[in-house]
Design a protein around this motif. Structure first.
Motif, mmCIF file in Angstrom:
data_model
loop_
_atom_site.group_PDB
_atom_site.id
_atom_site.type_symbol
_atom_site.label_atom_id
_atom_site.label_comp_id
_atom_site.label_asym_id
_atom_site.label_seq_id
_atom_site.Cartn_x
_atom_site.Cartn_y
_atom_site.Cartn_z
ATOM 1 N N LEU A 560 0.856 -1.184 0.000
ATOM 2 C CA LEU A 560 0.000 0.000 0.000
ATOM 3 C C LEU A 560 0.890 1.231 0.000
ATOM 4 O O LEU A 560 1.493 1.575 1.021
ATOM 5 C CB LEU A 560 -0.920 -0.001 1.229
ATOM 6 C CG LEU A 560 -1.837 -1.226 1.380
ATOM 7 C CD1 LEU A 560 -2.681 -1.102 2.642
ATOM 8 C CD2 LEU A 560 -2.735 -1.377 0.164
ATOM 9 N N LYS A 561 1.002 1.896 -1.111
ATOM 10 C CA LYS A 561 1.973 2.976 -1.264
ATOM 11 C C LYS A 561 1.593 4.223 -0.484
ATOM 12 O O LYS A 561 2.426 4.827 0.169
ATOM 13 C CB LYS A 561 2.177 3.289 -2.737
ATOM 14 C CG LYS A 561 2.849 2.138 -3.480
ATOM 15 C CD LYS A 561 3.221 2.523 -4.900
ATOM 16 C CE LYS A 561 3.965 1.374 -5.575
ATOM 17 N NZ LYS A 561 4.367 1.715 -6.954
ATOM 18 N N GLY A 562 0.342 4.643 -0.540
ATOM 19 C CA GLY A 562 -0.063 5.836 0.191
ATOM 20 C C GLY A 562 0.774 7.034 -0.197
ATOM 21 O O GLY A 562 1.210 7.197 -1.337
ATOM 22 N N THR A 563 1.042 7.889 0.798
ATOM 23 C CA THR A 563 1.815 9.117 0.548
ATOM 24 C C THR A 563 3.236 9.027 1.088
ATOM 25 O O THR A 563 3.995 9.978 1.004
ATOM 26 C CB THR A 563 1.113 10.321 1.217
ATOM 27 O OG1 THR A 563 0.993 10.071 2.630
ATOM 28 C CG2 THR A 563 -0.270 10.526 0.623
ATOM 29 N N SER A 564 3.598 7.893 1.638
ATOM 30 C CA SER A 564 4.889 7.753 2.297
ATOM 31 C C SER A 564 5.928 7.169 1.351
ATOM 32 O O SER A 564 5.605 6.466 0.385
ATOM 33 C CB SER A 564 4.742 6.843 3.522
ATOM 34 O OG SER A 564 5.993 6.418 3.991
ATOM 35 N N ASN A 565 7.202 7.460 1.651
ATOM 36 C CA ASN A 565 8.295 6.821 0.933
ATOM 37 C C ASN A 565 8.544 5.413 1.455
ATOM 38 O O ASN A 565 9.433 4.716 0.957
ATOM 39 C CB ASN A 565 9.574 7.655 1.073
ATOM 40 C CG ASN A 565 9.475 8.977 0.350
ATOM 41 O OD1 ASN A 565 8.859 9.070 -0.698
ATOM 42 N ND2 ASN A 565 10.081 10.012 0.920
ATOM 43 N N HIS A 566 7.795 5.028 2.487
ATOM 44 C CA HIS A 566 7.936 3.713 3.089
ATOM 45 C C HIS A 566 6.579 3.007 3.055
ATOM 46 O O HIS A 566 5.876 2.929 4.066
ATOM 47 C CB HIS A 566 8.429 3.834 4.536
ATOM 48 C CG HIS A 566 9.707 4.601 4.674
ATOM 49 N ND1 HIS A 566 10.943 4.025 4.530
ATOM 50 C CD2 HIS A 566 9.938 5.912 4.935
ATOM 51 C CE1 HIS A 566 11.879 4.943 4.702
ATOM 52 N NE2 HIS A 566 11.296 6.092 4.951
ATOM 53 N N PRO A 567 6.164 2.482 1.915
ATOM 54 C CA PRO A 567 4.840 1.868 1.813
ATOM 55 C C PRO A 567 4.710 0.628 2.690
ATOM 56 O O PRO A 567 5.697 -0.061 2.955
ATOM 57 C CB PRO A 567 4.735 1.519 0.328
ATOM 58 C CG PRO A 567 6.154 1.377 -0.132
ATOM 59 C CD PRO A 567 6.927 2.393 0.654
ATOM 60 N N TYR A 568 3.484 0.371 3.130
ATOM 61 C CA TYR A 568 3.210 -0.815 3.935
ATOM 62 C C TYR A 568 3.284 -2.055 3.051
ATOM 63 O O TYR A 568 2.605 -2.161 2.034
ATOM 64 C CB TYR A 568 1.835 -0.708 4.590
ATOM 65 C CG TYR A 568 1.371 -1.995 5.245
ATOM 66 C CD1 TYR A 568 2.113 -2.588 6.259
ATOM 67 C CD2 TYR A 568 0.189 -2.619 4.838
ATOM 68 C CE1 TYR A 568 1.696 -3.762 6.858
ATOM 69 C CE2 TYR A 568 -0.247 -3.793 5.433
ATOM 70 C CZ TYR A 568 0.512 -4.369 6.445
ATOM 71 O OH TYR A 568 0.089 -5.544 7.034
ATOM 72 N N ASN A 569 4.118 -2.992 3.473
ATOM 73 C CA ASN A 569 4.318 -4.246 2.753
ATOM 74 C C ASN A 569 3.856 -5.383 3.655
ATOM 75 O O ASN A 569 4.514 -5.707 4.639
ATOM 76 C CB ASN A 569 5.792 -4.411 2.379
ATOM 77 C CG ASN A 569 6.062 -5.620 1.506
ATOM 78 O OD1 ASN A 569 5.401 -6.649 1.633
ATOM 79 N ND2 ASN A 569 7.047 -5.498 0.626
#
Length: 737
Positions: A560-569
């Motif tokens: 889930l990429k969202g707005t972060s540079n660290h997407p939830y994997n």
């Protein structure tokens, strides 16, 4: 001075991958602000963080505060690795609070996450300049040179030049272009990803480390302050004669409350200050004060009644939070089984071993401070604001911190010291007592959560409703902020780990009657406790194994990429859980009245899974074993990461077993460690930590992510040991300790 290269500010900042307002990596700006002019004084100083001397010694600057988390060592090792420095030549110095070093706020588990890349680039840039200097001496191409272990080596002839012998030549080398800077490959790391001991280890273990409370300057006075026991109360009147008779006491001064402008700073509570020639005399004089307080509007605050009020509110409809989806009402109608639970976490205090303290010297239009601060630049700006001096005339010397946990990012104790120094026209050290620290703090917010879940006939979760009430930290900056902010709800509530089809989150009103401040892992303490406790209850209702239930609920591999540079994997979340289950030998047969409990959480972009084994003998809980796995991406210093996870386990045990701040008639009831207890040696379990191999991922937080999983894992283990659900912390209030 000698000019080495003309380069505009934008290109220079871009070179090191820094946003505007970030670290200024040239030495000084010339008057036209287009040239970077380094100091040439027999050293090679390619940027603010690196200085190489002729004897080969390398001085690296630590811009973030050291409070035992090892950041001085970790970030220095990144520079040293890319520089190809020999560690025996490395010295790390603490930077003063200054915007030229970029953001220095040491909280939010973000130091490595945000600074590793710039630090590596600085080391690599300095190395490139050393290579260029050596190539010029040998009259060869730079590509014919390499660096290794504090030497530049001629690859054609195997000749070597010591770094120290290149200082003068390197100082004249032009700053290399961005495309010419090469960072090491993972397999070539010398310090990154390895186990490095703290650069402060000798001082820590020999009693020679200098903390804020150790600072002494000539002609210094000592101060203790009596503050109103009710938040934001004020002095109505006071008698100082008995205090003035105390041996060593020199004067007694009223200190007015310093109210910060809305949305900025922390101010100071005010009170009555006792000035003495030693700390003990100041403490004793303070005890001899006779003060009548104006308690103000928070005098009626009672935490038990507040808990009841919040509990009542979460059982009513709250404000819908963006990010909710599906239709939980319909899902609940279709559900075969409905599970409901209400969870409570009390107010908490940081209680670092070193109490808040600061030494300040107000000298006309110049102010100098020595203090254990997590956020020295905010302290600097706050002092400039309250005392009407320019920021450039405020010097903040950052000492080692004897623990912080978020408390020392608030600079109220520094403002107090500066105010008193101005009043008495002398340097002064303000030291809080432990009672001051417990009773006049910025508290971690209490919370009440109501969760409702629906299971279908296969035991799958088809609906999830969650209501949360917690006093917002925004209230410390903006009055009448009676709902949790979006920033707070993003810490484990809106960013739910599970693959749900119907999810509804509601925000419930909760006023602040005390000062609210962030504590290690912040709102993740609440979301981690509620989410993991509830999933365990859902698993039990579905008659499924809790670990497998977590895995099923996380669902298929997805990002889930969202707005972060660290997407939830989701795969990374499942992998840490599977690894921890293997470490703990999940499913093994345990002794009678022993139980295992599991909890998972993602915070500060790191993935953590913890399994706890408890025993419950004669009705008393003992945490026997803790197994934790973390995926924090590129692991900068594995020794430090292990230390952080072990410390987080003990911190989490303290909160789960003992942590509670209560108030009656507006005043905090706890005083010291006898009634605000922390984990002791008898409470310490065997702790096993594993770090996932994710060196090709971006680095993420380490200092805080190990905390949120502890309380729910312990409570879930208690249920599996004796069948008792604990939904309200701490355990001591449930008669289990």
């Amino acid at each position: 001075m000698s000019k080495i290269q003309q380069i505009n500010r934008r290109d220079f900042v871009k070179l090191f991958g820094l946003a505007s307002g970030g670290i200024l990596l040239g030495c000084t700006l010339s008057s036209d602000k287009k040239e970077f002019i380094p100091q040439v004084d027999g050293t090679f100083t390619p940027n603010l963080f690196i200085q190489i001397q002729k004897d080969g010694k390398v001085i690296l600057m630590a811009s973030r505060s050291e409070m035992g988390q090892g950041i001085k060592t970790s970030l220095a090792s990144a520079i040293a690795d890319e520089l190809e420095a020999d560690w025996k030549y490395i010295t790390v110095k603490q930077a003063t609070g200054d915007a030229k070093y970029g953001n220095q706020n040491t909280d939010g588990s973000r130091s490595v996450r945000t600074l590793l890349a710039p630090m590596r680039k600085m080391g690599a840039t300095a190395k490139a300049m050393l290579l260029a200097a050596a190539a010029d001496k040998w009259k060869v191409a730079t590509t014919d040179c390499t660096a290794e272990n504090h030497f530049v080596i001629n690859k054609k002839t195997n000749d070597k030049i010591f770094f120290g012998d290149l200082v003068e030549a390197a100082a004249k080398v032009a700053l290399p272009l961005e495309e010419t800077i090469t960072l090491k490959k993972i397999e070539d790391f010398k310090y990154i990803g390895k186990h490095l001991k703290s650069v402060d280890l000798k001082d820590f273990t020999h009693g020679t480390a200098t903390y804020g409370i150790d600072v002494k300057i000539p002609n210094m006075k000592f101060a203790a302050i009596a503050r109103c026991p009710v938040a934001f109360g004020s002095v109505k009147s006071f008698q100082k004669s008995d205090a003035e008779k105390t041996p060593g006491v020199e004067q007694v001064i009223e200190l007015k409350r310093m109210v910060p402008p809305t949305g900025q700073f922390f101010g100071a509570l005010g009170g009555v200050a006792v000035i003495a020639n030693n700390t003990w005399a100041a403490f004793q004089g303070k005890l001899n004060l006779n003060i009548e307080w104006n308690y103000g509007e928070n005098h009626s605050f009672d935490t038990e009644k507040f808990k009841e009020k919040l509990t009542e509110r979460v059982h009513q409809k709250g404000k819908l939070v963006p990010g909710s989806f599906g239709n939980v009402r319909s899902a609940f109608k279709d559900a075969t089984t409905i599970v409901e639970a209400t969870y409570h976490v009390p107010f908490l205090a940081h209680a670092p071993m070193e109490v808040p303290n600061a030494t300040a010297w107000f000298q006309g239009n110049k102010i100098e401070v020595w203090a254990p601060l997590q956020d020295p630049q905010t302290a600097r700006a706050e002092i400039a604001h309250f005392f009407d001096v320019s920021v450039e005339n405020v010097t903040i010397n950052v000492t080692l911190l004897g623990g912080g946990f978020g408390r020392k990012s608030k600079s109220d104790f520094v403002v107090e010291a500066v105010a008193l120094s101005k009043k008495i026209n002398a340097p002064v050290q303000v030291v809080w007592t432990r009672e001051d620290d417990i009773q006049n703090s910025f508290y971690h917010a209490t919370s009440v959560q109501y969760l409702k879940g629906g299971l279908d006939k296969k035991g799958q979760t088809i609906g999830w409703l969650q209501r949360v009430a917690l006093p917002s930290i925004v209230s410390s900056f903006k009055p009448m902020s009676d709902y949790a902010s979006g920033l707070e709800l993003n810490q484990g509530f809106t960013q739910n780990l599970y693959d749900l089809t119907n999810f509804r989150l509601e925000n419930v009103k909760a006023e602040a009657h005390v000062r609210i401040g962030w504590l290690r892992s912040v709102v993740n303490i609440h979301s981690g406790f509620g989410n993991n406790s509830f999933v365990d209850e859902l698993a039990f209702a579905a008659k499924k194994d809790p670990v497998q239930f977590h895995l099923d609920l996380i669902g298929k591999d997805r990002i889930l990429k969202g707005t972060s540079n660290h997407p939830y994997n989701s795969k990374r979340m499942k992998d840490v859980l599977k690894n921890t289950a293997k470490m703990a030998n999940w499913g093994k047969k345990l002794s009678k009245n022993h139980g295992l409990g599991v909890a998972i959480h993602r915070s500060f972009y790191s993935y953590v899974a913890t399994i706890v084994e408890v025993s419950v003998l004669q009705g008393k809980v003992k945490v026997e074993n803790v197994w934790t796995t973390i995926d924090c991406g590129l692991a900068l210093n594995k020794d430090n990461i292990k230390n952080q996870l072990e410390g987080a386990a003990i911190f989490g045990i303290s909160l789960a077993l003992y942590g509670k701040i209560s108030a009656k008639e507006g005043a905090v009831e706890q005083h010291n460690f006898f009634d605000y207890q922390v984990a002791r040696m008898k409470d310490a379990p065997t702790i096993s930590v594993d770090i996932m191999d994710a060196m090709d991922e971006h680095p993420t937080g380490v200092g805080e992510p190990g905390v949120p999983v502890m309380a729910p894992a312990i409570c879930n283990a208690i249920f599996n040991a004796i069948g008792k659900r604990v939904r309200s912390l701490p355990l001591i209030d449930q008669g289990l300790i």
